[in-house]
Design a protein around this motif. Structure first.
Motif, PDB file in Angstrom:
ATOM      1  N   ASP A  83      49.151  39.385  38.757  1.00 37.45           N
ATOM      2  CA  ASP A  83      50.176  39.728  37.760  1.00 37.45           C
ATOM      3  C   ASP A  83      51.074  38.534  37.471  1.00 37.45           C
ATOM      4  O   ASP A  83      51.427  38.250  36.332  1.00 37.45           O
ATOM      5  CB  ASP A  83      51.022  40.909  38.238  1.00 37.45           C
ATOM      6  CG  ASP A  83      50.281  42.236  38.179  1.00 37.45           C
ATOM      7  OD1 ASP A  83      49.236  42.313  37.487  1.00 37.45           O
ATOM      8  OD2 ASP A  83      50.750  43.192  38.831  1.00 37.45           O
ATOM      9  N   PRO A 141      40.015  42.526  39.120  1.00 43.62           N
ATOM     10  CA  PRO A 141      40.694  42.239  40.387  1.00 43.62           C
ATOM     11  C   PRO A 141      39.942  42.673  41.650  1.00 43.62           C
ATOM     12  O   PRO A 141      39.929  41.942  42.629  1.00 43.62           O
ATOM     13  CB  PRO A 141      42.032  42.974  40.241  1.00 43.62           C
ATOM     14  CG  PRO A 141      42.287  42.928  38.768  1.00 43.62           C
ATOM     15  CD  PRO A 141      40.930  43.124  38.140  1.00 43.62           C
ATOM     16  N   TYR A 142      39.302  43.842  41.631  1.00 42.65           N
ATOM     17  CA  TYR A 142      38.607  44.261  42.847  1.00 42.65           C
ATOM     18  C   TYR A 142      37.407  43.370  43.129  1.00 42.65           C
ATOM     19  O   TYR A 142      37.109  43.052  44.276  1.00 42.65           O
ATOM     20  CB  TYR A 142      38.184  45.733  42.775  1.00 42.65           C
ATOM     21  CG  TYR A 142      37.600  46.192  44.084  1.00 42.65           C
ATOM     22  CD1 TYR A 142      38.423  46.356  45.203  1.00 42.65           C
ATOM     23  CD2 TYR A 142      36.240  46.411  44.225  1.00 42.65           C
ATOM     24  CE1 TYR A 142      37.891  46.747  46.429  1.00 42.65           C
ATOM     25  CE2 TYR A 142      35.699  46.806  45.441  1.00 42.65           C
ATOM     26  CZ  TYR A 142      36.538  46.973  46.539  1.00 42.65           C
ATOM     27  OH  TYR A 142      36.004  47.342  47.752  1.00 42.65           O
ATOM     28  N   GLN A 150      44.796  43.264  49.542  1.00 39.55           N
ATOM     29  CA  GLN A 150      44.502  43.628  48.166  1.00 39.55           C
ATOM     30  C   GLN A 150      45.780  43.776  47.331  1.00 39.55           C
ATOM     31  O   GLN A 150      45.848  43.286  46.203  1.00 39.55           O
ATOM     32  CB  GLN A 150      43.691  44.924  48.147  1.00 39.55           C
ATOM     33  CG  GLN A 150      43.070  45.235  46.812  1.00 39.55           C
ATOM     34  CD  GLN A 150      42.104  46.410  46.908  1.00 39.55           C
ATOM     35  OE1 GLN A 150      41.862  46.959  47.990  1.00 39.55           O
ATOM     36  NE2 GLN A 150      41.547  46.802  45.791  1.00 39.55           N
ATOM     37  N   TYR A 168      46.805  41.557  43.939  1.00 43.47           N
ATOM     38  CA  TYR A 168      47.137  42.112  42.630  1.00 43.47           C
ATOM     39  C   TYR A 168      48.497  41.616  42.148  1.00 43.47           C
ATOM     40  O   TYR A 168      48.671  41.329  40.958  1.00 43.47           O
ATOM     41  CB  TYR A 168      47.089  43.636  42.665  1.00 43.47           C
ATOM     42  CG  TYR A 168      45.686  44.206  42.820  1.00 43.47           C
ATOM     43  CD1 TYR A 168      44.564  43.380  42.929  1.00 43.47           C
ATOM     44  CD2 TYR A 168      45.467  45.563  42.862  1.00 43.47           C
ATOM     45  CE1 TYR A 168      43.285  43.891  43.067  1.00 43.47           C
ATOM     46  CE2 TYR A 168      44.184  46.090  42.997  1.00 43.47           C
ATOM     47  CZ  TYR A 168      43.107  45.244  43.094  1.00 43.47           C
ATOM     48  OH  TYR A 168      41.832  45.751  43.226  1.00 43.47           O
TER      49      TYR A 168
END
Length: 182
Positions: free
Chosen positions: A54, A25-26, A46, A50
């Motif tokens: 999900d 994800p980052y 950010q 995320y």
């Protein structure tokens, strides 16, 4: 959570970033910050990214594996599933259905269509031009049916002007892609 289609464009757009392989994800967040890519079209916090990831995983468009990192906690690495691949492939060639969606959704689709290749980009542009031409015809007819002095006619004329400008820009895009084979 159900396996229904995402309602936000950004959900499906995110799937396109996984077409070249798994990402954590980052790493995905860093890609989104690049100004010569999607960073020039939209901004995403950010924490929101995320949450979207999900949701995509809950819909089975993405899957994950944990990657060990020595003494640090394992990191999640996400990959596109066949269902995610199919949803993205359909989304990227579907024209937007409202003029207001050109700035965010269409530009995002065009970004990915170009990455998919000249055939996909040309297909998207051709479909969007057809859609815009139908909008132009509809709003032109509506405007012509209204009294000349009415405010509503002015509104229709404004919409016609916007659609004509969008069509001219789409045609420029076609020419640019044809010249550079992008």
């Amino acid at each position: 959570m159900s396996a229904s289609k995402p309602t936000f464009t950004i959900d499906l757009a995110l799937l396109g970033l996984f077409r070249q392989g798994p990402l954590h994800p980052y790493e995905l967040f860093q890609q989104l910050q690049q100004p010569d890519g999607l960073g020039s079209v939209w901004r995403l916090k950010q924490s929101h990214l995320y949450a979207l990831l999900d949701r995509l995983e809950a819909r089975r468009y993405l899957t994950h594996r944990l990657e060990l990192q020595g003494h640090r906690p394992p990191r999640k690495v996400l990959s596109l599933t066949p269902a995610g691949e199919a949803a993205f492939a359909e989304w990227v060639v579907t024209p937007v259905s409202h003029g207001r969606d050109i700035r965010l959704e269409f530009l995002t689709k065009l970004y990915f269509a170009r990455r998919e290749g000249p055939v996909v980009a040309a297909q998207l542009l051709e479909r969007q031009i057809g859609c815009c031409q139908r909008w132009l015809d509809k709003h032109t007819q509506r405007g012509e049916a209204l009294p000349e002095q009415s405010f509503e006619r002015l509104v229709q004329q404004y919409r016609v002007g916007q659609i004509r400008a969008t069509l001219a820009w789409l045609e420029e895009c076609q020419e640019t892609l044809a010249v550079f084979g992008v």
